[in-house]
Structures are given as structure tokens and as C-alpha cells.
Design a protein around this motif. Structure first.
Motif, PDB file in Angstrom:
ATOM      1  N   UNK A 192       0.824  -1.208   0.000  1.00  0.00           N
ATOM      2  CA  UNK A 192       0.000   0.000   0.000  1.00  0.00           C
ATOM      3  C   UNK A 192       0.858   1.258   0.000  1.00  0.00           C
ATOM      4  N   UNK A 193       1.952   1.230   0.740  1.00  0.00           N
ATOM      5  CA  UNK A 193       2.856   2.377   0.772  1.00  0.00           C
ATOM      6  C   UNK A 193       3.489   2.590  -0.602  1.00  0.00           C
ATOM      7  N   UNK A 194       3.851   1.508  -1.268  1.00  0.00           N
ATOM      8  CA  UNK A 194       4.461   1.621  -2.590  1.00  0.00           C
ATOM      9  C   UNK A 194       3.498   2.232  -3.607  1.00  0.00           C
ATOM     10  N   UNK A 195       2.231   1.951  -3.473  1.00  0.00           N
ATOM     11  CA  UNK A 195       1.248   2.492  -4.412  1.00  0.00           C
ATOM     12  C   UNK A 195       1.042   3.990  -4.186  1.00  0.00           C
ATOM     13  N   UNK A 196       1.201   4.465  -2.950  1.00  0.00           N
ATOM     14  CA  UNK A 196       0.962   5.870  -2.622  1.00  0.00           C
ATOM     15  C   UNK A 196       2.184   6.749  -2.907  1.00  0.00           C
ATOM     16  N   UNK A 197       3.390   6.184  -2.919  1.00  0.00           N
ATOM     17  CA  UNK A 197       4.614   6.962  -3.063  1.00  0.00           C
ATOM     18  C   UNK A 197       4.666   7.869  -4.299  1.00  0.00           C
ATOM     19  N   UNK A 198       4.290   7.413  -5.503  1.00  0.00           N
ATOM     20  CA  UNK A 198       4.363   8.327  -6.658  1.00  0.00           C
ATOM     21  C   UNK A 198       3.471   9.559  -6.520  1.00  0.00           C
ATOM     22  N   UNK A 199       2.337   9.412  -5.854  1.00  0.00           N
ATOM     23  CA  UNK A 199       1.454  10.557  -5.640  1.00  0.00           C
ATOM     24  C   UNK A 199       2.130  11.586  -4.739  1.00  0.00           C
ATOM     25  N   UNK A 200       2.732  11.130  -3.651  1.00  0.00           N
ATOM     26  CA  UNK A 200       3.451  12.047  -2.767  1.00  0.00           C
ATOM     27  C   UNK A 200       4.632  12.686  -3.481  1.00  0.00           C
ATOM     28  N   UNK A 201       5.345  11.900  -4.301  1.00  0.00           N
ATOM     29  CA  UNK A 201       6.463  12.429  -5.082  1.00  0.00           C
ATOM     30  C   UNK A 201       5.990  13.551  -5.999  1.00  0.00           C
ATOM     31  N   UNK A 202       4.868  13.338  -6.679  1.00  0.00           N
ATOM     32  CA  UNK A 202       4.344  14.346  -7.593  1.00  0.00           C
ATOM     33  C   UNK A 202       3.917  15.595  -6.842  1.00  0.00           C
ATOM     34  N   UNK A 203       3.255  15.440  -5.723  1.00  0.00           N
ATOM     35  CA  UNK A 203       2.784  16.600  -4.971  1.00  0.00           C
ATOM     36  C   UNK A 203       3.967  17.430  -4.479  1.00  0.00           C
ATOM     37  N   UNK A 204       4.971  16.780  -3.910  1.00  0.00           N
ATOM     38  CA  UNK A 204       6.101  17.512  -3.337  1.00  0.00           C
ATOM     39  C   UNK A 204       6.987  18.108  -4.414  1.00  0.00           C
ATOM     40  N   UNK A 205       7.464  17.283  -5.328  1.00  0.00           N
ATOM     41  CA  UNK A 205       8.407  17.773  -6.323  1.00  0.00           C
ATOM     42  C   UNK A 205       7.724  18.545  -7.446  1.00  0.00           C
ATOM     43  N   UNK A 206       6.448  18.272  -7.715  1.00  0.00           N
ATOM     44  CA  UNK A 206       5.712  19.082  -8.684  1.00  0.00           C
ATOM     45  C   UNK A 206       5.557  20.510  -8.200  1.00  0.00           C
ATOM     46  N   UNK A 207       5.293  20.669  -6.913  1.00  0.00           N
ATOM     47  CA  UNK A 207       5.192  22.004  -6.315  1.00  0.00           C
ATOM     48  C   UNK A 207       6.535  22.729  -6.394  1.00  0.00           C
ATOM     49  N   UNK A 240       7.493  18.734 -16.514  1.00  0.00           N
ATOM     50  CA  UNK A 240       7.205  17.580 -17.372  1.00  0.00           C
ATOM     51  C   UNK A 240       8.032  16.362 -16.989  1.00  0.00           C
ATOM     52  N   UNK A 241       9.274  16.593 -16.615  1.00  0.00           N
ATOM     53  CA  UNK A 241      10.142  15.497 -16.190  1.00  0.00           C
ATOM     54  C   UNK A 241       9.635  14.885 -14.891  1.00  0.00           C
ATOM     55  N   UNK A 242       9.242  15.732 -13.959  1.00  0.00           N
ATOM     56  CA  UNK A 242       8.694  15.251 -12.687  1.00  0.00           C
ATOM     57  C   UNK A 242       7.431  14.427 -12.939  1.00  0.00           C
ATOM     58  N   UNK A 243       6.583  14.892 -13.840  1.00  0.00           N
ATOM     59  CA  UNK A 243       5.342  14.179 -14.142  1.00  0.00           C
ATOM     60  C   UNK A 243       5.617  12.814 -14.772  1.00  0.00           C
ATOM     61  N   UNK A 244       6.572  12.753 -15.683  1.00  0.00           N
ATOM     62  CA  UNK A 244       6.911  11.474 -16.311  1.00  0.00           C
ATOM     63  C   UNK A 244       7.522  10.507 -15.301  1.00  0.00           C
ATOM     64  N   UNK A 245       8.367  11.022 -14.414  1.00  0.00           N
ATOM     65  CA  UNK A 245       8.937  10.172 -13.368  1.00  0.00           C
ATOM     66  C   UNK A 245       7.826   9.609 -12.487  1.00  0.00           C
ATOM     67  N   UNK A 246       6.848  10.434 -12.157  1.00  0.00           N
ATOM     68  CA  UNK A 246       5.743   9.979 -11.312  1.00  0.00           C
ATOM     69  C   UNK A 246       4.924   8.885 -11.986  1.00  0.00           C
ATOM     70  N   UNK A 247       4.657   9.045 -13.266  1.00  0.00           N
ATOM     71  CA  UNK A 247       3.871   8.039 -13.989  1.00  0.00           C
ATOM     72  C   UNK A 247       4.646   6.726 -14.112  1.00  0.00           C
ATOM     73  N   UNK A 248       5.933   6.819 -14.424  1.00  0.00           N
ATOM     74  CA  UNK A 248       6.759   5.615 -14.527  1.00  0.00           C
ATOM     75  C   UNK A 248       6.876   4.930 -13.165  1.00  0.00           C
ATOM     76  N   UNK A 249       7.049   5.730 -12.110  1.00  0.00           N
ATOM     77  CA  UNK A 249       7.100   5.166 -10.760  1.00  0.00           C
ATOM     78  C   UNK A 249       5.792   4.476 -10.391  1.00  0.00           C
TER      79      UNK A 249
END
Length: 104
Positions: free
Chosen positions: A7-22, A34-43
Motif C-alpha cells: 500500500x505504501x508503494x502504491x501511494x509513493x508516486x502521488x506524494x512524489x508528484x505533490x512535493x516535487x511538482x510544487x 514535465x520530467x517530474x510528471x513522467x517520473x511519477x507516472x513511470x514510478x
């Protein structure tokens, strides 16, 4: 054995996008939005696969001596992964429009 790690692994890309996207919107890091978004989707894809593998070992361990395996947990993990993927796309879209409003 691994507890709630799928469950933690599934939530991590969302937190990554929120923090690093900001941070990418505020331009406080060198990566572009765009790079942050692609990393989040791949993650999201990669960590979902890893979560399925971990969950598979979790479901096999307690019932090995019985000779059967319940697959209902996989449906729950799949739906949770699907839900967080949709939320991730929504967060990316919202952050994109926030970025466009800052540029104007």
C-alpha cells in the motif's frame, strides 16, 4: 511478512508528484515539471508491479500449508492502484494549470 508495504508503494508516486511538482512550479529545483510528471507516472507503473509481487508473497505465506490461495486481495490492490493512478493524473493536471497561471 511485508505488512502494508504494497500500500505504501502504491501511494509513493502521488506524494512524489505533490512535493516535487510544487517545487518544479516554484522553480526551486532544476528538474522541469514535465520530467517530474513522467517520473511519477513511470514510478506508479513500476511500484504497482513491485507491490503485486510483494502482495503475492504475502498471500502465499499464511496459507502454504492449506494448498490454496485467495486472490481477492489482488483485486483490492489493483483497484487501489487504479484509484491512485487516477488521482495522480488529476494532481498532474491541476499542477499543470497552476504552472500555466504563474507563467501568465
Amino acid at each position: 511478512m511485508f505488512g502494508i508495504s504494497p500500500l505504501v508503494l502504491i501511494i509513493l508516486p502521488l506524494f512524489f508528484q505533490i512535493i516535487f511538482g510544487r517545487k518544479a512550479i516554484a522553480e526551486s529545483i532544476t528538474l522541469e515539471f514535465g520530467t517530474i510528471s513522467m517520473i511519477s507516472i513511470i514510478l506508479q507503473i513500476a511500484l504497482t508491479i513491485i507491490a503485486f509481487i510483494i502482495a503475492s508473497t504475502n498471500f502465499e505465506e499464511p496459507v502454504n500449508h492449506h494448498g490454496y490461495r485467495c486472490g481477492m486481495g489482488f483485486i483490492g490492490i489493483f483497484m487501489l492502484s487504479f484509484l491512485f493512478s487516477i488521482i495522480l493524473v488529476i494532481v498532474i493536471i491541476v499542477q499543470y494549470y497552476i504552472k500555466k497561471s504563474y507563467e501568465e
